[in-house]
Design a protein around this motif. Structure first.
Motif, mmCIF file in Angstrom:
data_model
loop_
_atom_site.group_PDB
_atom_site.id
_atom_site.type_symbol
_atom_site.label_atom_id
_atom_site.label_comp_id
_atom_site.label_asym_id
_atom_site.label_seq_id
_atom_site.Cartn_x
_atom_site.Cartn_y
_atom_site.Cartn_z
ATOM 1 N N PRO A 24 0.833 -1.255 -0.120
ATOM 2 C CA PRO A 24 -0.180 -0.001 0.114
ATOM 3 C C PRO A 24 0.815 1.240 -0.013
ATOM 4 O O PRO A 24 0.514 2.203 -0.824
ATOM 5 N N TYR A 25 1.923 1.122 0.674
ATOM 6 C CA TYR A 25 2.974 2.262 0.744
ATOM 7 C C TYR A 25 3.475 2.717 -0.773
ATOM 8 O O TYR A 25 3.506 3.831 -1.117
ATOM 9 N N LEU A 26 3.676 1.809 -1.315
ATOM 10 C CA LEU A 26 4.571 1.760 -2.608
ATOM 11 C C LEU A 26 3.406 2.450 -3.585
ATOM 12 O O LEU A 26 3.689 3.012 -4.464
ATOM 13 N N ALA A 27 2.238 1.966 -3.702
ATOM 14 C CA ALA A 27 0.979 2.196 -4.486
ATOM 15 C C ALA A 27 0.739 3.736 -4.180
ATOM 16 O O ALA A 27 0.616 4.519 -5.347
ATOM 17 N N ASP A 28 0.681 4.191 -3.107
ATOM 18 C CA ASP A 28 0.436 5.536 -2.733
ATOM 19 C C ASP A 28 1.795 6.420 -3.376
ATOM 20 O O ASP A 28 1.493 7.498 -3.782
ATOM 21 N N LEU A 29 2.809 6.112 -2.952
ATOM 22 C CA LEU A 29 4.010 6.749 -3.308
ATOM 23 C C LEU A 29 4.136 6.893 -4.695
ATOM 24 O O LEU A 29 4.392 8.014 -5.491
ATOM 25 N N ASP A 30 3.683 5.821 -5.651
ATOM 26 C CA ASP A 30 3.683 6.036 -6.989
ATOM 27 C C ASP A 30 2.780 6.827 -7.483
ATOM 28 O O ASP A 30 2.842 7.655 -8.652
ATOM 29 N N ARG A 31 1.499 6.938 -6.916
ATOM 30 C CA ARG A 31 0.543 7.993 -7.394
ATOM 31 C C ARG A 31 1.151 9.349 -6.998
ATOM 32 O O ARG A 31 0.579 10.270 -7.740
ATOM 33 N N ARG A 32 1.701 9.574 -6.070
ATOM 34 C CA ARG A 32 2.460 10.914 -5.934
ATOM 35 C C ARG A 32 3.752 11.430 -6.731
ATOM 36 O O ARG A 32 4.141 12.462 -6.841
ATOM 37 N N GLY A 33 4.053 10.103 -7.728
ATOM 38 C CA GLY A 33 5.259 10.641 -8.440
ATOM 39 C C GLY A 33 6.581 10.395 -7.678
ATOM 40 O O GLY A 33 7.496 11.197 -8.293
ATOM 41 N N LEU A 34 6.564 9.832 -6.581
ATOM 42 C CA LEU A 34 8.015 9.772 -5.830
ATOM 43 C C LEU A 34 8.551 8.653 -6.214
ATOM 44 O O LEU A 34 7.931 7.430 -6.009
ATOM 45 N N ALA A 35 9.934 8.846 -6.325
ATOM 46 C CA ALA A 35 10.728 7.524 -6.323
ATOM 47 C C ALA A 35 11.060 6.999 -5.045
ATOM 48 O O ALA A 35 10.981 7.521 -4.010
ATOM 49 N N VAL A 36 10.837 5.557 -4.939
ATOM 50 C CA VAL A 36 11.099 4.787 -3.888
ATOM 51 C C VAL A 36 12.350 4.430 -3.678
ATOM 52 O O VAL A 36 12.853 3.668 -4.290
ATOM 53 N N LEU A 37 13.074 4.713 -2.446
ATOM 54 C CA LEU A 37 14.221 4.200 -2.044
ATOM 55 C C LEU A 37 13.947 3.304 -0.732
ATOM 56 O O LEU A 37 13.783 3.673 0.244
ATOM 57 N N LEU A 38 14.270 2.306 -0.981
ATOM 58 C CA LEU A 38 13.787 1.169 -0.048
ATOM 59 C C LEU A 38 15.110 0.593 0.873
ATOM 60 O O LEU A 38 16.234 0.291 0.284
ATOM 61 N N VAL A 39 14.701 0.592 2.027
ATOM 62 C CA VAL A 39 15.816 -0.229 3.304
ATOM 63 C C VAL A 39 15.057 -1.502 3.805
ATOM 64 O O VAL A 39 13.927 -1.090 4.403
ATOM 65 N N SER A 40 15.482 -2.423 3.504
ATOM 66 C CA SER A 40 14.919 -3.718 4.250
ATOM 67 C C SER A 40 16.004 -4.781 4.620
ATOM 68 O O SER A 40 17.167 -4.592 4.353
ATOM 69 N N GLY A 41 15.314 -5.751 5.336
ATOM 70 C CA GLY A 41 16.302 -6.657 5.969
ATOM 71 C C GLY A 41 16.756 -7.844 4.928
ATOM 72 O O GLY A 41 16.204 -7.971 3.853
ATOM 73 N N ARG A 42 17.860 -8.285 5.193
ATOM 74 C CA ARG A 42 18.389 -9.553 4.560
ATOM 75 C C ARG A 42 17.829 -10.843 4.832
ATOM 76 O O ARG A 42 17.909 -11.972 4.122
ATOM 77 N N GLY A 43 17.585 -10.849 6.252
ATOM 78 C CA GLY A 43 17.208 -12.330 6.608
ATOM 79 C C GLY A 43 15.569 -12.662 6.518
ATOM 80 O O GLY A 43 14.825 -12.108 5.629
ATOM 81 N N GLY A 44 15.059 -13.290 7.483
ATOM 82 C CA GLY A 44 13.510 -13.523 7.624
ATOM 83 C C GLY A 44 13.053 -14.874 7.118
ATOM 84 O O GLY A 44 13.859 -15.777 6.991
ATOM 85 N N THR A 45 11.532 -14.889 6.970
ATOM 86 C CA THR A 45 11.053 -16.031 6.777
ATOM 87 C C THR A 45 10.957 -16.397 5.329
ATOM 88 O O THR A 45 11.528 -15.729 4.557
ATOM 89 N N SER A 46 10.208 -17.483 4.931
ATOM 90 C CA SER A 46 10.309 -17.993 3.623
ATOM 91 C C SER A 46 9.456 -16.891 2.843
ATOM 92 O O SER A 46 9.570 -16.379 1.731
ATOM 93 N N LEU A 47 8.313 -16.013 3.540
ATOM 94 C CA LEU A 47 7.871 -14.908 3.039
ATOM 95 C C LEU A 47 8.649 -13.845 2.436
ATOM 96 O O LEU A 47 8.629 -13.426 1.373
#
Length: 465
Positions: A24-47
């Protein structure tokens, strides 16, 4: 020194989050014409791993991310350095942390780039349960911090641990909470002094835990959008855990608006939450707290976070009010005015299903309307968008989500990561949501296999009464 973001270049927004929950954040930022710079983790679950595989894939919501940094939440210096590099290439206009592990580095980046953020006190205190008990002692249960040193200090530690149970005389049972774990991991109950001492004496080197009186009562999530220290809309979710049938505290149901809260109790919780947020000098963002309402009317703080809630709490608010929360949070992060409706038109619930330990084989849904389980860890790796319905529309089962891969080994649900299948549904406000839950539970079967024997998942405790 403040890094000034590049004037005249493409506007961009830094999002700190778990890939599978940021659609939902990506969709809203796209509607605003903003480039998304993403910070996320390297580990985690299978999902989480499946979501990472979708980065850069054309047509996928994650395919449009302009740049991504995969790192750990403790890498504050590396994250700040990458943010400074982004600020040279883009005009960074906002930043928001929607995952717990990135709350502190996100606050640093907001300070570095002179962007609205939750603030230093809120970011540090909300990431440390022991600091929460000290800063927010007035609203907290009795709590003792226990720290064990490195190897070679065992006997000293054992002697000292004998003193801790004495602090809780007439206050048993107690709860033991590791400070370095999340999602209810490692939380245990001690029913008497000897059981508590045994838990403490069994700690490994360099352990840090909180020992707290166990607070009984109805439990709630309380979420407030805060803009420059001012509290806007506050939303409350009724929680259900498996604590009644196990020694654990895993969340297995969420309901908004609550079914078990009268207007006076609601106002009492909101007043307490407002005082807690003010004490933290909370800046701009979402304050997500968990409280217990005891039988004698006390509102007791369990914990607080400087980020939006997890699980499907944000979709529940959207289904209840008819409007998504994410655009309001982005508005605030951009430094603009924002509003969110506080009056729900429907009641929404999320529940998690119990399963028999074994390899996940199948999830079956027997529902009048076509509802197919979404195997997210095998397909898109990202949660779908939810579509609100009319206030008087009948019960609707929106989604049945499978969070593990087919064939993945499932164990007992002792923490949040052990949950495998969840459903989200809503109904009119005057409908009996518990009856609706029974229909949903009867419609969903979780099938596991062990040594070629097929077993079906059973029920798990619903929302608190």
């Amino acid at each position: 020194m403040i890094v000034v973001s590049g004037v005249g270049r493409r506007p961009a927004f830094i999002l700190f989050g778990d890939l599978h929950k940021i659609g939902p954040y990506l969709a809203d930022l796209d509607r605003r014409g903003l480039a998304v710079l993403l910070v996320s983790g390297r580990g985690g679950t299978s999902l989480a791993r499946r979501a990472r595989e979708m980065l850069g894939k054309p047509g996928h919501p994650l395919g449009a991310v302009a740049d991504v940094l995969l790192t750990d939440g403790g890498d504050s210096a590396g994250i700040a350095d990458r943010a400074a590099q982004w600020a040279e290439r883009y005009r960074v206009v906002g930043a928001l942390a929607v995952a717990e592990v990135f709350v502190e580095p996100a606050a640093l980046v907001c300070d570095l780039l002179a962007l609205p953020g939750v603030g230093p006190r809120a970011s540090v205190v909300c990431r440390n349960k022991a600091l929460q008990r000290r800063y927010l002692e007035h609203w907290s249960p009795l709590s003792v911090l226990v720290q064990r040193g490195g190897a070679g200090t065992d006997e000293i530690g054992r002697d000292r641990y004998r003193e801790v149970p004495a602090r809780f005389t007439d206050r048993f049972p107690t709860v033991v909470k590791p400070l370095t774990l999340e999602s209810s991991m490692g939380v245990r109950v001690a029913r008497d002094e000897e059981e508590l001492f045994a838990l403490l004496a069994g700690l490994g080197p360099r352990s840090e835990i909180l020992v707290e009186e166990r607070v009984s009562g109805r439990e709630y999530n309380v979420d407030t959008i805060v803009v420059d220290g001012e509290l806007l809309t506050t939303m409350i979710t009724q929680k259900g855990t498996n604590e009644r049938s196990t020694n654990y505290f895993v969340e297995v149901a969420h309901t908004t608006p609550p079914t078990n809260l009268d207007p006076g109790e609601k106002r009492r919780i909101e007043r307490t939450h407002g005082s807690v947020v003010k004490r933290l000098r909370f800046g701009t963002g979402m304050a997500h707290a968990e409280y217990r309402l005891t039988d004698d009317g006390r509102v007791v703080l369990m914990e607080i976070a400087a980020r939006p809630p997890g699980d499907a709490c944000l979709p529940l608010y959207e289904l209840a009010t008819g409007q998504p929360v994410e655009p309001a949070l982005i508005d605030a992060a951009l430094g603009g005015a924002t509003t969110y409706p506080g009056c729900p038109a429907r009641r929404a619930r999320q529940l998690y299903f119990e399963h028999t330990p074994g390899r996940l084989a199948e999830v079956r849904v027997d529902w009048p309307e076509p509802v197919r389980p979404r195997w997210l860890a095998d397909t898109t790796g990202i949660w779908p968008e939810f579509r609100p319905t009319g206030a008087r529309d009948p019960l609707r089962l929106h989604e049945v989500l499978v969070l593990k891969r087919r064939g993945e080994q499932l164990g007992a649900i002792t923490d949040s990561s052990g949950r495998a299948v969840t459903a989200v549904f809503d109904a009119p406000l005057d409908a009996d949501i518990d009856v609706a839950e029974m229909r949903v539970r009867d419609a969903v079967t979780v099938v596991t296999r062990d040594d070629a024997l097929e077993t079906s998942g059973g029920r798990i405790g619903g929302a608190d009464a």
